[in-house]
Design a protein around this motif. Structure first.
Motif, PDB file in Angstrom:
ATOM      1  N   LEU A 189       1.012  -1.019  -0.158  1.00  0.00           N
ATOM      2  CA  LEU A 189       0.107  -0.010  -0.146  1.00  0.00           C
ATOM      3  C   LEU A 189       0.784   1.234   0.001  1.00  0.00           C
ATOM      4  O   LEU A 189       0.474   2.446  -0.720  1.00  0.00           O
ATOM      5  CB  LEU A 189      -0.770   0.115   1.163  1.00  0.00           C
ATOM      6  N   ALA A 192       2.705   1.462  -3.580  1.00  0.00           N
ATOM      7  CA  ALA A 192       1.888   1.803  -4.231  1.00  0.00           C
ATOM      8  C   ALA A 192       1.733   3.475  -4.355  1.00  0.00           C
ATOM      9  O   ALA A 192       1.640   4.220  -5.447  1.00  0.00           O
ATOM     10  CB  ALA A 192       0.420   1.194  -4.279  1.00  0.00           C
ATOM     11  N   LEU A 194       3.598   5.782  -3.088  1.00  0.00           N
ATOM     12  CA  LEU A 194       4.817   6.289  -3.789  1.00  0.00           C
ATOM     13  C   LEU A 194       4.996   6.053  -5.104  1.00  0.00           C
ATOM     14  O   LEU A 194       5.398   7.280  -5.596  1.00  0.00           O
ATOM     15  CB  LEU A 194       6.105   5.441  -2.892  1.00  0.00           C
ATOM     16  N   THR A 195       4.504   5.294  -5.669  1.00  0.00           N
ATOM     17  CA  THR A 195       4.997   5.258  -7.346  1.00  0.00           C
ATOM     18  C   THR A 195       3.821   6.147  -7.740  1.00  0.00           C
ATOM     19  O   THR A 195       4.060   6.423  -8.913  1.00  0.00           O
ATOM     20  CB  THR A 195       4.647   3.544  -7.619  1.00  0.00           C
ATOM     21  N   MET A 196       2.788   6.381  -7.166  1.00  0.00           N
ATOM     22  CA  MET A 196       1.845   7.273  -7.748  1.00  0.00           C
ATOM     23  C   MET A 196       2.242   8.831  -7.284  1.00  0.00           C
ATOM     24  O   MET A 196       1.381   9.696  -7.693  1.00  0.00           O
ATOM     25  CB  MET A 196       0.574   7.111  -7.119  1.00  0.00           C
ATOM     26  N   GLY A 197       3.283   8.941  -6.974  1.00  0.00           N
ATOM     27  CA  GLY A 197       3.821  10.245  -6.759  1.00  0.00           C
ATOM     28  C   GLY A 197       3.694  11.010  -5.171  1.00  0.00           C
ATOM     29  O   GLY A 197       3.873  12.064  -4.921  1.00  0.00           O
TER      30      GLY A 197
ATOM     31  N   ARG B  67      11.890  -2.838  -9.592  1.00  0.00           N
ATOM     32  CA  ARG B  67      11.710  -2.090  -8.650  1.00  0.00           C
ATOM     33  C   ARG B  67      12.927  -0.949  -8.720  1.00  0.00           C
ATOM     34  O   ARG B  67      12.434   0.107  -8.126  1.00  0.00           O
ATOM     35  CB  ARG B  67      11.753  -2.855  -7.464  1.00  0.00           C
ATOM     36  N   ALA B  70      11.120   1.322 -11.056  1.00  0.00           N
ATOM     37  CA  ALA B  70       9.822   2.190 -10.260  1.00  0.00           C
ATOM     38  C   ALA B  70      10.677   3.261  -9.396  1.00  0.00           C
ATOM     39  O   ALA B  70       9.909   4.276  -8.764  1.00  0.00           O
ATOM     40  CB  ALA B  70       9.117   1.133  -9.549  1.00  0.00           C
ATOM     41  N   LEU B  72      11.759   2.315  -6.592  1.00  0.00           N
ATOM     42  CA  LEU B  72      11.590   1.705  -4.990  1.00  0.00           C
ATOM     43  C   LEU B  72      13.027   1.317  -4.456  1.00  0.00           C
ATOM     44  O   LEU B  72      13.001   1.092  -3.286  1.00  0.00           O
ATOM     45  CB  LEU B  72      10.322   0.484  -5.172  1.00  0.00           C
ATOM     46  N   PRO B  90      10.842   7.003  -6.877  1.00  0.00           N
ATOM     47  CA  PRO B  90       9.651   6.913  -7.330  1.00  0.00           C
ATOM     48  C   PRO B  90       8.673   8.146  -7.982  1.00  0.00           C
ATOM     49  O   PRO B  90       8.999   9.114  -7.448  1.00  0.00           O
ATOM     50  CB  PRO B  90       8.643   6.162  -6.318  1.00  0.00           C
ATOM     51  N   GLY B  91       7.885   8.001  -9.032  1.00  0.00           N
ATOM     52  CA  GLY B  91       7.370   9.192  -9.441  1.00  0.00           C
ATOM     53  C   GLY B  91       6.239   8.781 -10.250  1.00  0.00           C
ATOM     54  O   GLY B  91       6.182   7.441 -10.791  1.00  0.00           O
ATOM     55  N   PRO B  92       5.222   9.383 -10.528  1.00  0.00           N
ATOM     56  CA  PRO B  92       4.007   9.125 -11.401  1.00  0.00           C
ATOM     57  C   PRO B  92       4.145   8.928 -13.005  1.00  0.00           C
ATOM     58  O   PRO B  92       3.451   8.633 -13.424  1.00  0.00           O
ATOM     59  CB  PRO B  92       3.029  10.317 -11.266  1.00  0.00           C
ATOM     60  N   ARG B  94       6.283   6.862 -13.692  1.00  0.00           N
ATOM     61  CA  ARG B  94       6.154   5.305 -13.897  1.00  0.00           C
ATOM     62  C   ARG B  94       5.148   4.713 -12.770  1.00  0.00           C
ATOM     63  O   ARG B  94       5.264   4.619 -11.725  1.00  0.00           O
ATOM     64  CB  ARG B  94       7.557   4.905 -13.691  1.00  0.00           C
ATOM     65  N   MET B  96       2.683   1.631 -11.286  1.00  0.00           N
ATOM     66  CA  MET B  96       3.259   0.318 -11.049  1.00  0.00           C
ATOM     67  C   MET B  96       1.844  -0.308 -10.600  1.00  0.00           C
ATOM     68  O   MET B  96       1.182   0.083  -9.786  1.00  0.00           O
ATOM     69  CB  MET B  96       4.211   0.204 -10.079  1.00  0.00           C
ATOM     70  N   PHE B  98       0.977  -3.921  -8.667  1.00  0.00           N
ATOM     71  CA  PHE B  98       1.590  -5.097  -7.775  1.00  0.00           C
ATOM     72  C   PHE B  98       1.075  -6.137  -7.948  1.00  0.00           C
ATOM     73  O   PHE B  98      -0.062  -6.246  -8.295  1.00  0.00           O
ATOM     74  CB  PHE B  98       1.695  -4.529  -6.388  1.00  0.00           C
ATOM     75  N   THR B 102      -3.636  -3.944  -3.939  1.00  0.00           N
ATOM     76  CA  THR B 102      -3.313  -2.554  -3.482  1.00  0.00           C
ATOM     77  C   THR B 102      -4.368  -1.431  -3.568  1.00  0.00           C
ATOM     78  O   THR B 102      -4.078  -0.295  -3.252  1.00  0.00           O
ATOM     79  CB  THR B 102      -1.826  -1.693  -3.952  1.00  0.00           C
ATOM     80  N   ILE B 119      -3.220  13.087  -6.124  1.00  0.00           N
ATOM     81  CA  ILE B 119      -1.859  13.439  -6.078  1.00  0.00           C
ATOM     82  C   ILE B 119      -1.167  14.441  -6.951  1.00  0.00           C
ATOM     83  O   ILE B 119      -0.428  15.133  -6.628  1.00  0.00           O
ATOM     84  CB  ILE B 119      -1.086  11.952  -5.550  1.00  0.00           C
ATOM     85  N   ARG B 163      -6.645   3.075 -11.731  1.00  0.00           N
ATOM     86  CA  ARG B 163      -5.936   3.823 -10.873  1.00  0.00           C
ATOM     87  C   ARG B 163      -4.951   4.391 -11.579  1.00  0.00           C
ATOM     88  O   ARG B 163      -4.470   5.466 -11.635  1.00  0.00           O
ATOM     89  CB  ARG B 163      -5.795   3.415  -9.591  1.00  0.00           C
ATOM     90  N   GLN B 167      -3.640   8.164 -14.329  1.00  0.00           N
ATOM     91  CA  GLN B 167      -2.291   9.027 -13.919  1.00  0.00           C
ATOM     92  C   GLN B 167      -1.645   9.249 -15.302  1.00  0.00           C
ATOM     93  O   GLN B 167      -0.910  10.248 -15.195  1.00  0.00           O
ATOM     94  CB  GLN B 167      -1.512   8.568 -12.995  1.00  0.00           C
TER      95      GLN B 167
END
Lengths: 293, 279
Positions: A189, A192, A194-197, B67, B70, B72, B90-92, B94, B96, B98, B102, B119, B163, B167
């Motif tokens: 969670l 996820a 974090l990867t959405m920014g 990863r 991503a 991470l 990490p950034g939007p 890219r 991801m 899982f 999630t 976000i 989701r 983005q």
């Protein structure tokens, strides 16, 4: 169906043979101790009531089996019920009950206000955990009752001393439970979001806290039960008012019925707080309701 | 899932002259002060609009590589660029998906899809509209107000898909996204995937253990060998003639399908044999 009979007028009047039904399957008898069997809600209620009745029955039996000379030290259920009535009707017990509730409430509020941020921070950040955990988990092994002399010296026989004791009895366990609840938030969670920014702050307030909150409220529910168990110890300190004080006084006069009535009252109050927490949890986390059933 | 029929005509995609969206240059990843090397000098480029599958035995570093893309995890050595910019976290850009579910359980399906857009600062009205349209694409329009708890595994993964796509990331990363699903749902998800990627024109990297899944989804397969993780083979799926085949049965009929499947199975066996002989 109708159409078929219309097409076959010849069958009018003849006896239509229905095929014999397959034999009924008779399931094996359910035993009382059926493995992993979940009783119906009604049955649960019935069994629960039966348990309570048995408890009182055994108690009553104990009263009558006691030698008549010492029977007054093992009062019957009616004796205790009468004592409870007298307490409320004649001795203003309600004030004592409210005083005790207030102490529990204030001490638990203070403990939660401190344990929540510390527990959450420790659950989120390894460095915070490394810094604080050895000290705080060590503190869990300090018996709360042993603080009584210290608190008496510092605060005297005041309300503050009693609230402080309840606070000390709960805070360290509450912190470590909240730490665990926070730490148990599913790693994916966090990743996820974090990867959405999401920023670190957003992850903390928007993901970790809401994800951990139902478990945290559960921990609080369990710890407020512990606070109730410390109540009597706390109110022995310069006993003036509160349920504990009433019990100490009753003890001096060997009024076992009053003592038992007070114990019963504390138990009942504990159950009520528990139910309140459960209700609050259902209200606050509607998305989590199925977890309970 | 009936939408697939509309894609019956073979969709073609276009990667040939595109510049690389992602450049991995000599990436190495060591753990515990160099005692374990997960990735050893791995380089590749991903072209825009290309679907790449990372395939390989367990412990070959494909997940580590994903990863790292991503953000991470960080490589020990090497350089990684996405759209010309070095990756530092990490950034939007890219997105991801899982293997674990999630979806945020305290948000409704709609709120989940809106979360990512919130976000990155998409205004509320546009957010709602975009979320609804993506939920329609993944056939969840009837469940917008449901909480994830009441959804099946496949539906939860579709929430994640909506989701992430909402983005509009440059690269879509997937870590065995269908690994936890049963065979039929998995198949439906694969077809939905092809449809969505085709529609959204995404550059995709997907990890999979499943060779058939890799051949079905990918334009290119990068096969990793284990300990240390290296690229064993980099295969362009030329037998597809630059097209994508939403219908599996048509793909299997193509000359070259069986050869490729044979080759991948043989490579996988080689890796497993090396592992069990204690190499």
């Amino acid at each position: 169906m109708r159409k078929m009979t219309e097409e076959r007028p010849a069958s009018v009047g003849s006896i239509v043979q229905t095929p014999a039904a397959a034999p009924l399957f008779i399931p094996p008898k359910r035993r009382f101790l059926e493995l992993r069997e979940q009783p119906s809600p009604n049955r649960s209620l019935l069994l629960g009531a039966l348990g309570v009745i048995c408890f009182f029955a055994v108690w009553e039996l104990g009263h009558y089996l006691t030698d008549a000379s010492s029977r007054r030290f093992v009062p019957s259920v009616e004796n205790v019920a009468a004592a409870l009535y007298r307490l409320f009707a004649e001795q203003d017990f309600l004030t004592d009950v409210l005083v005790s509730c207030r102490r529990i409430f204030i001490s638990f509020l203070a403990a939660s206000a401190i344990a929540l941020p510390i527990g959450i921070l420790m659950g989120c950040f390894g460095n915070m955990r490394a810094l604080l955990n050895p000290t705080l988990s060590g503190c869990r092994y300090l018996p709360a009752a042993s603080f009584i002399p210290l608190l008496l010296v510092w605060f005297g026989p005041t309300d503050t001393a009693k609230i402080a004791l309840l606070f000390l009895g709960v805070i360290f366990f509450l912190i470590s439970l909240i730490l665990d609840n926070t730490n148990a938030v599913q790693k994916e969670l966090v990743e996820a979001s974090l990867t959405m920014g999401a920023s670190r702050r957003k992850v903390l307030t928007g993901v970790v806290v809401p994800a951990a909150m139902p478990a945290i409220v559960d921990s609080m529910r369990n710890m407020i039960a512990v606070a109730w168990t410390y109540l009597v110890i706390a109110e022995i300190v310069g006993a003036q008012d509160g349920i504990g004080a009433v019990m100490m006084r009753a003890g001096r006069f060997l009024s076992v019925d009053v003592i038992m009535a007070s114990i019963l009252t504390i138990g009942l109050l504990g159950v009520i707080t528990d139910l309140l927490f459960r209700a609050a949890s259902r209200l606050l986390f509607p998305w989590n309701i199925e977890r309970r059933s | 899932m009936t939408k697939i029929a509309s894609l019956h005509a073979h969709a073609s995609y276009d990667v040939g002259h595109a510049h690389p969206v992602l450049r991995a240059h000599r990436i190495s990843k060591e753990y515990v002060n160099g005692t374990f090397t997960a990735l050893d000098d791995v380089s590749f480029e991903l072209k825009e609009n290309q679907i790449t599958a990372f395939v390989g035995p367990s412990g070959c570093g494909k997940t580590t590589m994903l990863r790292i893309i991503a953000g991470l995890e960080h490589p020990t050595r090497g350089r990684l660029e996405v759209s010309g910019k070095p990756v530092v976290g990490p950034g939007p850009d890219r997105g991801m998906i899982f293997q674990a579910y999630t979806s945020f359980p305290w948000l409704t399906v709609l709120e989940n899809v809106e979360y990512g857009m919130k976000i990155i600062g998409i205004p509320a009205a546009e957010r709602r509209e975009r979320a609804m349209s993506f939920l329609k694409l993944v056939h969840l329009q009837k469940f917008v107000d449901s909480y994830p708890r009441s959804l099946s595994g496949g539906m939860k993964q579709r929430v994640a898909l909506a989701r992430t796509l909402a983005q509009n990331p440059n690269v879509l990363l997937m870590d065995e996204p269908f690994g936890a699903l049963d065979a039929q749902v998995r198949w439906e998800m694969q077809e939905l995937m092809i449809e969505l990627i085709e529609r959204e024109k995404k550059t995709v990297v997907a990890i999979t253990h499943d060779i058939a899944e890799a051949i079905y989804l990918a334009d290119r397969i990068i096969f990793f060998s284990r300990q240390p993780g290296r690229i064993k083979a980099d295969i362009n799926l030329d037998f597809k003639n630059g097209k994508r085949y939403p219908l599996k049965e048509e793909l299997i009929k193509l000359p070259g399908y069986v050869d490729l499947e044979y080759r991948l199975f043989a490579m996988m066996r080689e890796e497993i044999r090396d592992a069990s002989s204690g190499e």
